[in-house]
Design an enzyme around this catalytic site. Structure first.
Site, PDB file in Angstrom:
ATOM      1  N   ASP A  98       0.769  -1.403   0.139  1.00 60.25           N
ATOM      2  CA  ASP A  98       0.005  -0.311  -0.016  1.00 60.25           C
ATOM      3  C   ASP A  98       0.662   1.044  -0.115  1.00 60.25           C
ATOM      4  OD1 ASP A  98      -2.421   1.426   0.602  1.00 60.25           O
ATOM      5  OD2 ASP A  98      -3.015   0.684   1.903  1.00 60.25           O
ATOM      6  N   ASP A 199      -3.150   4.818  -2.814  1.00 60.06           N
ATOM      7  CA  ASP A 199      -4.232   5.456  -1.547  1.00 60.06           C
ATOM      8  C   ASP A 199      -4.425   6.615  -2.642  1.00 60.06           C
ATOM      9  OD1 ASP A 199      -5.518   5.255   0.771  1.00 60.06           O
ATOM     10  OD2 ASP A 199      -4.632   7.417   1.061  1.00 60.06           O
ATOM     11  N   GLU A 250      -7.447   3.515  -5.552  1.00 61.32           N
ATOM     12  CA  GLU A 250      -8.722   3.856  -4.727  1.00 61.32           C
ATOM     13  C   GLU A 250      -8.896   4.846  -5.028  1.00 61.32           C
ATOM     14  OE1 GLU A 250      -9.648   3.999   0.113  1.00 61.32           O
ATOM     15  OE2 GLU A 250      -7.286   4.738  -0.622  1.00 61.32           O
ATOM     16  N   HIS A 324     -10.187  -1.922   5.150  1.00 64.93           N
ATOM     17  CA  HIS A 324     -10.216  -1.523   6.033  1.00 64.93           C
ATOM     18  C   HIS A 324     -10.589  -0.510   6.948  1.00 64.93           C
ATOM     19  CE1 HIS A 324      -7.783  -0.155   3.223  1.00 64.93           C
ATOM     20  NE2 HIS A 324      -6.958   1.218   3.716  1.00 64.93           N
ATOM     21  N   ASP A 325     -11.167  -0.223   5.851  1.00 66.21           N
ATOM     22  CA  ASP A 325     -11.988   1.651   6.165  1.00 66.21           C
ATOM     23  C   ASP A 325     -13.548   1.149   5.773  1.00 66.21           C
ATOM     24  OD1 ASP A 325      -9.790   2.722   5.838  1.00 66.21           O
ATOM     25  OD2 ASP A 325      -9.764   3.629   4.158  1.00 66.21           O
TER      26      ASP A 325
END
Length: 556
Positions: A98, A199, A250, A324-325
């Site tokens: 990431d 990200d 993302e 994770h969000d």
């Protein structure tokens, strides 16, 4: 996995802080991941995506990086990282890292220098606007609440932070910044990393006139901006393509048209994109912090439109329910009761994995992990959650209303440590876990799942294997079949005369569904009612949360 067959791969996301703690400090680490490589191998995934493990003050749980080319000591050392990479590769598992390239921590060396003076060579690495402390440059809002601008006394300027005040946005207009970014990516690629998840990468090009937004929060002026495609093509040409790197972007508040452009192979930008529109159908008036029931019709329309639109435009989807969000999907769009948790978890898995794209599995999803039961706002660690709790109260909601909203929406729902067993602290650590563990760990844990061949784990294992065995799952075109049925999401994947037909009942009732087009020679490939599969019929009865994938031929 090689770059040429990534479309049939399945990727497993690891949130290292909550995956497995080997040294007893309550925080997951590299050695903990190494211990679980046999587990990953048994699941059958092709690649692991690791969320950031670089040094960070942890204001946003690692998405505030203070050194791009090092490992946070809480997770281990760079040498341990290299061993982990070697051991994964030895088992045929690739690694995706990431990379947080829209912003850095304000503790990063670049920003520490940048804030000293306007003449500092690092000053132009960030986005600044002159002004008086009381007069904001514009009305853009941070995604974590409040203004997206913070004042720096030393230079009498504001710096832009689209996220937390400690996450300063980089200025990608500066060629030196882009060179630094390429050097960072090459550092990890030279170590042998196989992929990058980028990200909020569609936010790197801002409208440099910084206008006020009188109809929104400012995002339309920095989302999928004017130069973002040129920047990504530049990075691809100099890093991704030469190194054979797999990439996924993302995309925050993006459009289908933009994602087609990002992922068309001839554009040489990215391999695939995450979009989040299907995970906003329970947002009242589009507001994450306003609760409402999931709009099933809208969910199906969004999934279907992105399938047909991306395939028509030559783009490629990243398929996912969880990360994770996001809160746990079985607690959100499924049913986390004792009676229906496993059935609905499997149903959701089949409904998503049958689509065209590359599927992502978030740690714990493969055992049907649920949201925890929160008792107090003090249990939350997520900066977004605690900020929004205070904002909601200031806006007039009661503490009970604000707390219930945070319980349902918090990113901490998915960040609780993995329950490996029913032992103390769920077998995650011998110390005190950094975040509370879901109280149902004594019944929902990996050890228990591995002991039952009908568990959610083995259903995911079958789905992963099915993607490699059935090429129509990779290459077949998507065709919706449910005619907006109130309970069923149904679609075909068609490649020539071969058809894979998927039906998923999203309710706790038995329903009847009739296909508008028939197929022949249908055989059941996978069902979540193991041992009692429903035979294919033109008019089929589906039990609560039943999901099936059949294989047949077109009648034409």
């Amino acid at each position: 996995m090689t770059k040429k067959n990534w479309r049939e791969a399945s990727i497993y996301q690891i949130y290292p802080k909550s995956f497995n703690d080997a040294n007893g400090d309550g925080i997951g680490d590299i050695q903990g991941i190494r211990e679980k490589i046999p587990y990953l191998k048994e699941l059958g995934i092709d690649m692991v995506w690791l969320t950031p493990m670089q040094p960070s003050p942890q204001k946003d749980n690692g998405y505030d990086v203070s050194d791009y080319c090092a490992i946070n000591p809480v997770y281990g050392t760079i040498e341990e990282f290299k061993v982990l990479l070697e051991e994964l590769h030895a088992e045929g598992i690739d690694m995706m890292l990431d990379m947080v390239l829209n912003h850095t921590s304000t503790e990063h060396h670049w920003f520490q220098e940048a804030k000293k003076s306007k003449d500092n060579p690092y000053h132009d690495y960030y986005i600044w606007r002159e002004g008086e402390p009381e007069t904001l440059p514009n009305n853009w809002q941070s995604k974590f609440g409040g203004s997206s601008w913070a004042y720096n006394d030393a230079t009498s300027e504001f710096y832009l932070h689209l996220f937390d005040v400690t996450q300063a946005d980089l200025d990608w207009r500066n060629p030196k910044v882009r060179e630094e970014i390429k050097a960072v990516l090459k550092f990890w690629a030279d170590l042998g990393v196989d992929g990058f998840r980028l990200d909020v990468i569609n936010l790197i090009s801002k409208d440099d006139t910084f206008p006020d937004d009188y109809v929104g929060d400012g995002r339309r002026f920095y989302t999928d901006g004017e130069h973002v495609h040129a920047y990504l093509n530049e990075i691809n040409t100099e890093v991704f393509t030469p190194y054979g790197i797999l990439t996924v972007g993302e995309m925050s508040s993006t459009s289908m048209e933009a994602c087609i452009q990002y992922t068309q192979p001839e554009n040489k930008e990215l391999d695939m994109t995450f979009n989040f529109h299907h995970l906003k159908v329970d947002y009242k008036d589009g507001d994450k912090w306003q609760l409402k029931d999931m709009d099933f019709s809208q969910l199906k329309t969004l999934l279907s439109d992105w399938q047909t639109g991306m395939q028509a435009g030559g783009g490629w989807n990243a398929l996912f329910w969880c990360n994770h969000d996001q809160p746990r999907i079985v607690s959100r769009y499924g049913n986390d009761s004792v009676e229906y948790r496993e059935k609905s978890a499997k149903m959701l898995a089949l409904a998503m994995h049958g689509l065209q794209g590359t599927p992502y599995i978030y740690q714990g999803e493969e055992i049907g992990a649920t949201n925890p039961k929160w008792r107090s706002i003090d249990e939350f660690m997520d900066v977004e959650s605690t900020n929004m709790f205070e904002i909601m109260i200031k806006e007039g909601r009661t503490e009970a209303e604000a707390f219930e909203t945070v319980c349902q929406r918090s990113r901490d729902n998915s960040r609780t440590p993995i329950p490996w067993s029913s032992a103390d602290n769920a077998g995650f650590t011998t110390g005190k876990p950094w975040l509370k563990i879901a109280e149902n760990y004594t019944t929902i844990n990996v050890t228990e799942a591995l002991e039952r061949k009908d568990s959610v784990f083995y259903f995911y294992q079958h789905l992963i294997a099915l993607r490699k065995a059935e090429k129509t799952l990779v290459n077949g075109l998507f065709k919706r079949q449910d005619q907006d049925d109130a309970a069923v999401f149904a679609y075909d994947r068609v490649d020539g005369k071969e058809v894979l037909r998927v039906a998923a009942n999203f309710t706790d009732e038995t329903v009847t569904f009739e296909w508008s087009e028939d197929i022949r020679l249908a055989e059941t490939l996978l069902t979540n009612y193991e041992g009692e599969a429903t035979t294919y019929q033109t008019k089929v009865q589906l039990r609560p949360y039943e999901s099936i994938i059949w294989k047949g031929e077109t009648l034409a």
